[in-house]
Design a protein around this motif. Structure first.
Motif, PDB file in Angstrom:
ATOM      1  N   GLN A  13       0.825  -1.199   0.000  1.00 28.49           N
ATOM      2  CA  GLN A  13       0.000   0.000   0.000  1.00 28.49           C
ATOM      3  C   GLN A  13       0.860   1.251   0.000  1.00 28.49           C
ATOM      4  N   HIS A  87       2.687   5.588  -5.019  1.00 31.58           N
ATOM      5  CA  HIS A  87       2.012   4.921  -6.124  1.00 31.58           C
ATOM      6  C   HIS A  87       2.871   4.973  -7.397  1.00 31.58           C
ATOM      7  N   SER A 115      -3.448   0.865  -3.323  1.00 23.76           N
ATOM      8  CA  SER A 115      -4.377   0.622  -2.221  1.00 23.76           C
ATOM      9  C   SER A 115      -5.511  -0.297  -2.683  1.00 23.76           C
TER      10      SER A 115
END
Length: 115
Positions: A13, A87, A115
């Motif tokens: 994550q 990310h 996520s």
């Protein structure tokens, strides 16, 4: 000839941590540099971090303070500890080995930050 075997990629994550490893085997000089590069889809392969057999390190500006490269010369293994992952750091991470006559790449390990 040197062979590289990477491990430790996976899904994490945003804000999480992951460690990847790369073990070198075969015939090579003890004085060498090992490192990690990454390549996101549609982009070029970029430096993440390198470490010499003497322990000198070099990092991309974007990972300084979050990633740590280390190595165990007895095991011919390099590690990349990645913290606070973002990310946009989703990519295939490639291990690299260089000595005076060799420049070898691992097959890559996927790191996905989502996520």
């Amino acid at each position: 000839q040197v062979q590289l075997v990477e491990s430790g990629g996976g899904l994490v994550q945003p804000g999480g941590s992951l460690r990847v490893s790369c073990a070198a085997s075969g015939s090579f000089f003890r004085i060498n540099t090992m490192g990690w590069y990454r390549q996101a889809p549609g982009k070029q392969r970029d430096l993440v971090a390198t470490i010499t057999s003497a322990g000198s390190t070099n990092y991309a500006d974007s990972v300084k303070g979050r990633f740590t490269i280390s190595r165990d010369n007895a095991k011919n293994t390099v590690y990349l500890q990645m913290n606070s992952l973002k990310h946009e750091e989703t990519a295939v991470y490639y291990c690299n080995f260089r000595d005076v006559i060799r420049n070898a790449w691992g097959q890559g390990t996927q790191v996905t930050v989502s996520s």
